[in-house]
Every structure is written in C-alpha cells, then in structure tokens.
Design a protein around this motif. Structure first.
Motif, PDB file in Angstrom:
ATOM      1  N   ASN A 105       0.819  -1.222   0.000  1.00  0.00           N
ATOM      2  CA  ASN A 105       0.000   0.000   0.000  1.00  0.00           C
ATOM      3  C   ASN A 105       0.844   1.260   0.000  1.00  0.00           C
ATOM      4  O   ASN A 105       0.454   2.283  -0.583  1.00  0.00           O
ATOM      5  N   ASN A 106       1.992   1.228   0.659  1.00  0.00           N
ATOM      6  CA  ASN A 106       2.843   2.413   0.685  1.00  0.00           C
ATOM      7  C   ASN A 106       3.372   2.760  -0.696  1.00  0.00           C
ATOM      8  O   ASN A 106       3.588   3.936  -1.015  1.00  0.00           O
ATOM      9  N   VAL A 107       3.617   1.733  -1.515  1.00  0.00           N
ATOM     10  CA  VAL A 107       4.047   1.992  -2.891  1.00  0.00           C
ATOM     11  C   VAL A 107       2.944   2.759  -3.623  1.00  0.00           C
ATOM     12  O   VAL A 107       3.218   3.739  -4.336  1.00  0.00           O
ATOM     13  N   SER A 108       1.709   2.327  -3.419  1.00  0.00           N
ATOM     14  CA  SER A 108       0.579   3.018  -4.065  1.00  0.00           C
ATOM     15  C   SER A 108       0.512   4.485  -3.633  1.00  0.00           C
ATOM     16  O   SER A 108       0.278   5.385  -4.460  1.00  0.00           O
ATOM     17  N   LYS A 109       0.740   4.727  -2.339  1.00  0.00           N
ATOM     18  CA  LYS A 109       0.664   6.097  -1.828  1.00  0.00           C
ATOM     19  C   LYS A 109       1.794   6.970  -2.375  1.00  0.00           C
ATOM     20  O   LYS A 109       1.597   8.148  -2.687  1.00  0.00           O
ATOM     21  N   VAL A 110       2.981   6.379  -2.484  1.00  0.00           N
ATOM     22  CA  VAL A 110       4.110   7.122  -3.082  1.00  0.00           C
ATOM     23  C   VAL A 110       3.794   7.427  -4.544  1.00  0.00           C
ATOM     24  O   VAL A 110       4.048   8.544  -5.039  1.00  0.00           O
TER      25      VAL A 110
ATOM     26  N   ASN B 131      -0.134   4.585 -13.891  1.00  0.00           N
ATOM     27  CA  ASN B 131       0.956   3.783 -13.318  1.00  0.00           C
ATOM     28  C   ASN B 131       0.838   3.596 -11.807  1.00  0.00           C
ATOM     29  O   ASN B 131       1.763   3.078 -11.172  1.00  0.00           O
ATOM     30  N   ILE B 132      -0.274   3.987 -11.228  1.00  0.00           N
ATOM     31  CA  ILE B 132      -0.490   3.770  -9.786  1.00  0.00           C
ATOM     32  C   ILE B 132      -0.996   2.345  -9.607  1.00  0.00           C
ATOM     33  O   ILE B 132      -2.201   2.075  -9.647  1.00  0.00           O
ATOM     34  N   THR B 133      -0.081   1.425  -9.460  1.00  0.00           N
ATOM     35  CA  THR B 133      -0.403  -0.011  -9.435  1.00  0.00           C
ATOM     36  C   THR B 133      -0.117  -0.679  -8.087  1.00  0.00           C
ATOM     37  O   THR B 133      -0.558  -1.797  -7.857  1.00  0.00           O
ATOM     38  N   GLY B 134       0.661  -0.027  -7.228  1.00  0.00           N
ATOM     39  CA  GLY B 134       1.071  -0.675  -5.990  1.00  0.00           C
ATOM     40  C   GLY B 134       2.336  -1.475  -6.137  1.00  0.00           C
ATOM     41  O   GLY B 134       2.877  -1.979  -5.139  1.00  0.00           O
ATOM     42  N   TYR B 135       2.831  -1.594  -7.382  1.00  0.00           N
ATOM     43  CA  TYR B 135       4.084  -2.309  -7.632  1.00  0.00           C
ATOM     44  C   TYR B 135       5.181  -1.322  -8.015  1.00  0.00           C
ATOM     45  O   TYR B 135       4.991  -0.469  -8.875  1.00  0.00           O
ATOM     46  N   TYR B 136       6.332  -1.439  -7.371  1.00  0.00           N
ATOM     47  CA  TYR B 136       7.460  -0.544  -7.607  1.00  0.00           C
ATOM     48  C   TYR B 136       8.266  -1.067  -8.795  1.00  0.00           C
ATOM     49  O   TYR B 136       9.220  -1.817  -8.648  1.00  0.00           O
ATOM     50  N   GLY B 137       7.847  -0.657 -10.003  1.00  0.00           N
ATOM     51  CA  GLY B 137       8.514  -1.099 -11.218  1.00  0.00           C
ATOM     52  C   GLY B 137       9.523  -0.081 -11.726  1.00  0.00           C
ATOM     53  O   GLY B 137       9.878   0.891 -11.053  1.00  0.00           O
ATOM     54  N   GLU B 138       9.960  -0.265 -12.953  1.00  0.00           N
ATOM     55  CA  GLU B 138      10.998   0.589 -13.532  1.00  0.00           C
ATOM     56  C   GLU B 138      10.522   2.021 -13.759  1.00  0.00           C
ATOM     57  O   GLU B 138      11.292   2.968 -13.598  1.00  0.00           O
ATOM     58  N   VAL B 139       9.251   2.170 -14.144  1.00  0.00           N
ATOM     59  CA  VAL B 139       8.714   3.516 -14.366  1.00  0.00           C
ATOM     60  C   VAL B 139       8.683   4.284 -13.045  1.00  0.00           C
ATOM     61  O   VAL B 139       9.036   5.474 -12.990  1.00  0.00           O
ATOM     62  N   THR B 140       8.270   3.602 -11.964  1.00  0.00           N
ATOM     63  CA  THR B 140       8.247   4.252 -10.644  1.00  0.00           C
ATOM     64  C   THR B 140       9.660   4.627 -10.226  1.00  0.00           C
ATOM     65  O   THR B 140       9.899   5.730  -9.699  1.00  0.00           O
TER      66      THR B 140
ATOM     67  N   ASN C 286       8.456  16.202 -18.342  1.00  0.00           N
ATOM     68  CA  ASN C 286       8.302  14.928 -17.630  1.00  0.00           C
ATOM     69  C   ASN C 286       6.885  14.704 -17.137  1.00  0.00           C
ATOM     70  O   ASN C 286       6.562  13.668 -16.610  1.00  0.00           O
ATOM     71  N   SER C 287       6.048  15.755 -17.271  1.00  0.00           N
ATOM     72  CA  SER C 287       4.687  15.631 -16.754  1.00  0.00           C
ATOM     73  C   SER C 287       3.912  14.595 -17.557  1.00  0.00           C
ATOM     74  O   SER C 287       3.965  14.577 -18.779  1.00  0.00           O
ATOM     75  N   GLY C 288       3.213  13.762 -16.842  1.00  0.00           N
ATOM     76  CA  GLY C 288       2.374  12.764 -17.512  1.00  0.00           C
ATOM     77  C   GLY C 288       3.152  11.635 -18.120  1.00  0.00           C
ATOM     78  O   GLY C 288       2.791  11.159 -19.184  1.00  0.00           O
ATOM     79  N   THR C 289       4.239  11.230 -17.496  1.00  0.00           N
ATOM     80  CA  THR C 289       5.033  10.103 -18.002  1.00  0.00           C
ATOM     81  C   THR C 289       4.148   8.881 -18.214  1.00  0.00           C
ATOM     82  O   THR C 289       3.336   8.537 -17.382  1.00  0.00           O
ATOM     83  N   THR C 290       4.309   8.240 -19.362  1.00  0.00           N
ATOM     84  CA  THR C 290       3.500   7.053 -19.664  1.00  0.00           C
ATOM     85  C   THR C 290       4.322   5.791 -19.503  1.00  0.00           C
ATOM     86  O   THR C 290       5.490   5.833 -19.148  1.00  0.00           O
ATOM     87  N   THR C 291       3.696   4.683 -19.809  1.00  0.00           N
ATOM     88  CA  THR C 291       4.342   3.384 -19.598  1.00  0.00           C
ATOM     89  C   THR C 291       5.130   2.917 -20.801  1.00  0.00           C
ATOM     90  O   THR C 291       5.620   1.809 -20.813  1.00  0.00           O
ATOM     91  N   SER C 292       5.240   3.730 -21.810  1.00  0.00           N
ATOM     92  CA  SER C 292       5.871   3.290 -23.046  1.00  0.00           C
ATOM     93  C   SER C 292       7.293   2.793 -22.814  1.00  0.00           C
ATOM     94  O   SER C 292       8.135   3.494 -22.283  1.00  0.00           O
ATOM     95  N   GLY C 293       7.515   1.542 -23.208  1.00  0.00           N
ATOM     96  CA  GLY C 293       8.861   0.988 -23.131  1.00  0.00           C
ATOM     97  C   GLY C 293       9.311   0.622 -21.742  1.00  0.00           C
ATOM     98  O   GLY C 293      10.477   0.313 -21.559  1.00  0.00           O
ATOM     99  N   ASN C 294       8.435   0.638 -20.768  1.00  0.00           N
ATOM    100  CA  ASN C 294       8.858   0.347 -19.403  1.00  0.00           C
ATOM    101  C   ASN C 294       7.906  -0.628 -18.734  1.00  0.00           C
ATOM    102  O   ASN C 294       6.784  -0.821 -19.158  1.00  0.00           O
ATOM    103  N   LYS C 295       8.395  -1.202 -17.636  1.00  0.00           N
ATOM    104  CA  LYS C 295       7.563  -2.101 -16.831  1.00  0.00           C
ATOM    105  C   LYS C 295       7.003  -1.323 -15.646  1.00  0.00           C
ATOM    106  O   LYS C 295       7.733  -0.716 -14.894  1.00  0.00           O
ATOM    107  N   THR C 296       5.678  -1.350 -15.492  1.00  0.00           N
ATOM    108  CA  THR C 296       5.084  -0.638 -14.360  1.00  0.00           C
ATOM    109  C   THR C 296       4.317  -1.569 -13.438  1.00  0.00           C
ATOM    110  O   THR C 296       4.071  -1.248 -12.302  1.00  0.00           O
TER     111      THR C 296
END
Length: 562
Positions: free
Chosen positions: A317-322, A336-345, A384-394
């Motif tokens: 849950n803390n990942v989601s809040k961050v 990208n608010i998934t609760g998983y700390y991936g490469e995009v995060t 950098n505003s609105g970074t998307t998931t393109s090319g990354n794991k989220t």
C-alpha cells in the motif's frame, strides 16, 4: 508258511526300493559307483522264486549312483552355512556426539511430539536433539540430563508419550521464547518478566491470551496455544485498530520521521497506521502483525531503528501512496499507480530526487518520503509531466521476466553455480560435495546461493535470525535480505501463503534459488537436487539432498527471481 515268508521278503524289498527312489529325487548324487539290477529284472526274479516255491533270500543291491547313501546321522541334504550380518550395537546411553541409526527414529518421534522443530531426521545426536530430550524429560518427570538411557528411550517411544506442553513450574530457554512472544503481544506487562521461569505472571498471561483468542483456558502452552502464538491470526492485548491515545500519537510521529507514515499524526490508530507499523516491523526484525506492542514500541524508539526504504520490486500500500504523490506532482502518470514498484516508478523517483535536491538513487527512504509529504515540493518539469508506460515495466512482472525484484539484488551477470562446490550435509565448511549438476543461474540467484553457502556450518539456534546462528525460517529471512529482497521474518508456517512471489506447486519444478516449503520446515533450493537449510537435526546450516523426505512433506515453493 512259504507265502508268508515270501510276503515278508517282498515287503522288506519294497520299502528299501521306495527309500532309494525318494533319496534320488531329493538328494545330490552319490560319488560311490555300485551295480544294480533293474526293477523289472528283480520283479521277474521274485515271480520265479514264487513259482518255484524256493526259500532263497532275495539280495537287494545298492541304489544307483545318482542316489546318495544315508549319512551316519540320517541327513539326506548337505549342511548349509548361513551368515547373518552383525547389527551395530546400540550404545547403552545416547548423548551428544553419538551417531547411530536409532537416533533417526528418536528425532522423528521428538518432532512428532512437538519437542523438536520439524526437519529431515539424521542419525547424529547433536545439541538440538539434547535440548529436545531435556524438555521431554522435564515434562515426563525424568532426570533432565539430555541423555537417552533405557527409561527415557522407552518413555519417548511409548504410545502414551505426551505432546509438548509448557506449564507453571517449568524452566528453560523455551520458556523465555514463550514469555518474549507474550510480552510482544501485550500479555506480559514488562521485560523484567522474561525470566525463563513459568510462574504466576506467565500463567496469568497465557490464561488471558486463551480467553481473548477463544481457546480452552488451562494456563498451559500446548499444541494449539503454541501454534497460535506465532500465527498471523493471533489477537493481541494492546493498542489496535480503532483506538486513540497519546501513545498512538507518539508512535505516529516516530513513524513519520522514519518515513513509514505519509499522513499527519492524529493519535488515531487507523488502517494507515496499521500499514505503517507492518512496514516498520518487516524492516526491523519484528513479527509482522500490525500491533503496537511493547516490542515494536521499543524498536521504534531505538537509535538503531531502520528507516523506510521502498525500492524496485516492492509491492504494498505504501508503494501506491508514493505513486499517488508522484502523480500529484507530475512525475508519474495516473495509469501507473499499481502498488508495484517497477521501472517507471523508479525512474519517476530519480527525477523527483534530482528536481528536489536529493541523492538520485531511485529508492524512497526517509528523506525522500519526508520531501514527498512536505509543503514545498518542486513539481516535475513540463517535459516529464504525464510520463506514460511506453517501453517500461510498471506492473508486477510475470514469472520468468528479467524485470522482477531480482534487479535490486547485487549484480553478477550469469554465473554458473556448480552443484558440487557446496559442502556435504555434515560438513562445517566448503570442503566439496559430489554429485550436483551445474546450474546456470541469474545474478540474483547466484548471489543468494553464495550468501547461503557462506553460512554453512553455522549453528542452529531456535528463533535465531543471524548473522552467525539461525533457525530454518531465520536463515531464509537473513539470506534474502542480504541480496536486497526486503522479506520480513515469518515462520515456516507463514511461508505457506506469502503471496508476493511466484508459487511453484509441483516438486519436480523446483529450481535453484526457490524457497522450498514443507510441513514445519523451509530451505533454499541449491540446484542439482540439493538444498541448503538450517537443520535442527544436524544442529547447523547444511547442504544436502532435496530428497524423499522433502518430497513427501512438500507444500509449495516460491520463485523469488524469475
């Protein structure tokens, strides 16, 4: 008279002839060569005698050479020489240092009765076996010397042997462990009650725990009570969800300073505080139960308290809040608010840190968390505003992906870990065991196995979490954290349903680096059909075969690195 005489002669002859035929069928050949008339000729001779009414005696010849003569003692078959292997004599008394097959049965019985942690039994009588024997002797009113003589052995193997129970009047290190857990859960009021002696205060605490948790109230720690003590279903006797007090407020302020709490402290013990407490407990060697007990309060106020540190691979849950805060300030797209700390995060955190004057390491520690929750956050640059998931794991990677939490472990490339480089089960150091096939592993797996092998020979101590002594779950916990996997301490029972990793349900699918969970025990698969674990029966960390004992008790395995 002549016919009577002849009849007697014929009867004698027939008996001898039948005896000779019987011997020829069932005995070995006779080496003595004799002559004999055929039976037909003899019968003809008999008939002639009868016709001529002669009184001449009938001469019976010896048996054919294929029929042996009777031995002097009447034996028909040669004597057989049978050699029975001599059994290894059992020592009169089994004690530390002895090695005998009966010790295997002894250990298994002590495990079944709850006096010894479940593990693959061995013929070696070590210190943990001695400890279990002493507890058994204590409960069965025998001399507590840890030596298995005839009376202790008979009592252990008896169908009337009692299951492990701690009760008033008992003393020992197992009582200290029980008291420590009762203190952590708020049933014992102060640390000076951790004496190792089961007295009135401990009995009262057990009675209260049984009352709160709807168990039969006898004041004894038997099978049900002991299992509940380390279960995540345990109900504590202190501040919990829904309460409000100055004690909660003080804890929240400390949690905020360490980076575990994102909201402002208000003294109310809500779900966000519970989550923060669990995160703190996971990183500070506490049982993760979400309760603000004496043990957790002591660790929280310690100068050695470890601050929050979210990193690649975490999921909570803390990942989601961050992620929500990063999205609020333009560093992360809301998708990208998934609760998983991936490469995009991780990339978003690095950008945030650079923009706000912090060290850009991609992890969310106390300073980054404090900045994220402050009132003077610098927003992301427009590009950098609105970074998307393109090319990354989220989101959380699928099994087999190279973008799992393994990337937070020390790098090492692809390393070949030979199964025959680890020591044998009874070895205390890297002396080499034969038989394991080479296993090609990822950097995360090879790092984990290297850490695990570095502790071979370290003593088994119940409840120990390292760095120089371990129990089975403490060993797995310590090794994983050394390679960057932020795993909280959980018992072998807790490993049945951790849920964070890829579950392996078939024993044949186990690979090097998997955490192998069996009934009452846990270890690290080393590849090549081998396993490394803190073994109570061996009394130390060992490298041995992942064989039939493990297969028969297998529950599941967890793949930490894809």
């Amino acid at each position: 008279m002549k016919w009577n005489k002849l009849y007697r002669r014929l009867s004698t002859y027939s008996a001898l002839t039948l005896t000779a035929v019987f011997c020829g069928l069932f005995a070995t050949g006779c080496q003595k060569k004799t002559t004999s008339a055929p039976i037909t000729d003899t019968l003809t001779e008999t008939q002639t005698l009868a016709t001529q009414e002669t009184t001449a005696e009938i001469i019976v010849t010896t048996a054919p050479e294929t029929i042996p003569a009777l031995a002097p003692r009447g034996q028909l078959l040669p004597e057989l020489q049978i050699t029975v292997p001599e059994a290894v004599p059992m020592p009169e008394n089994l004690r530390v240092g002895e090695e005998h097959p009966v010790v295997t049965q002894l250990q298994q019985r002590l495990m079944d009765l709850g006096f010894m942690d479940h593990d693959e039994p061995t013929p070696y009588f070590g210190t943990q076996t001695e400890r279990a024997v002493k507890m058994f002797q204590r409960q069965h009113s025998l001399t507590q010397d840890g030596v298995v003589g005839s009376s202790t052995y008979d009592a252990i193997m008896s169908p009337d042997a009692k299951y492990y129970t701690a009760q008033k009047g008992d003393e020992g290190d197992d009582i200290i462990q029980i008291q420590t857990r009762l203190y952590d859960l708020g049933y014992l009021a102060s640390s000076d009650q951790l004496t190792g002696s089961f007295g009135d205060a401990t009995e009262s605490a057990v009675l209260k725990l049984q009352e709160v948790n709807n168990l039969s109230q006898d004041g004894k720690v038997g099978q049900q009570t002991f299992n509940l003590l380390y279960s995540d279903e345990i109900k504590a006797n202190f501040i919990a969800l829904g309460e409000k007090s100055d004690v909660v407020l003080a804890a929240q302020e400390k949690l905020k300073t360490l980076g575990y709490l994102l909201s402002d402290p208000d003294g109310a013990y809500g779900q966000e505080t519970v989550d923060a407490i669990k995160q703190f407990q996971a990183r500070n060697d506490q049982v993760v139960d979400g309760y603000l007990g004496p043990g957790t309060r002591l660790a929280l106020n310690s100068p050695d308290a470890k601050p929050m540190g979210l990193r690649l691979g975490d999921e909570n849950n803390n990942v989601s809040k961050v992620q929500e805060l990063l999205s609020k300030y333009g560093y992360l797209h809301s998708a990208n608010i998934t609760g998983y700390y991936g490469e995009v995060t991780e990339k978003a955190v690095k950008t945030f840190q650079t923009q706000n004057g912090l060290a850009s390491d991609g992890t969310v520690g106390a300073m980054t968390m404090a900045k994220l929750t402050s009132d003077n956050v610098k927003k992301a640059p427009k590009q950098n505003s609105g970074t998307t998931t393109s090319g990354n794991k989220t989101s959380r990677p699928a099994a087999g992906s190279n973008n799992s939490g393994a990337s937070s472990a020390p790098a090492g490339g692809n390393t070949s870990v030979a199964g025959n480089t680890a020591p044998a089960a009874n070895s205390g150091g890297p002396s080499g065991a034969s038989g394991g096939a080479a296993v090609s592993t990822s950097g995360g797996v090879s790092s984990l196995l290297a850490v695990a092998q570095s502790k071979l020979g370290c003593p088994y101590v119940w409840g120990a979490k390292g760095p120089n002594s371990f129990d089975c779950s403490g060993f797995v916990y310590w090794c994983l954290n050394q390679v960057g996997v932020n795993q909280s301490y959980i018992t072998s029972a807790g490993w049945r349903n951790v849920g964070r990793y890829t579950r392996i349900s078939n024993f044949s699918d186990i690979r090097a680096g998997d955490i192998v969970v069996v009934s009452g025990h846990v270890g690290i698969a080393a590849g090549g059909g081998m396993v490394i674990d803190a073994s109570s029966s061996n009394g130390r960390v060992v490298y041995h075969e992942l064989g039939g004992w493990w297969a028969s008790r297998f529950i599941c395995a967890w793949r930490i690195f894809g």
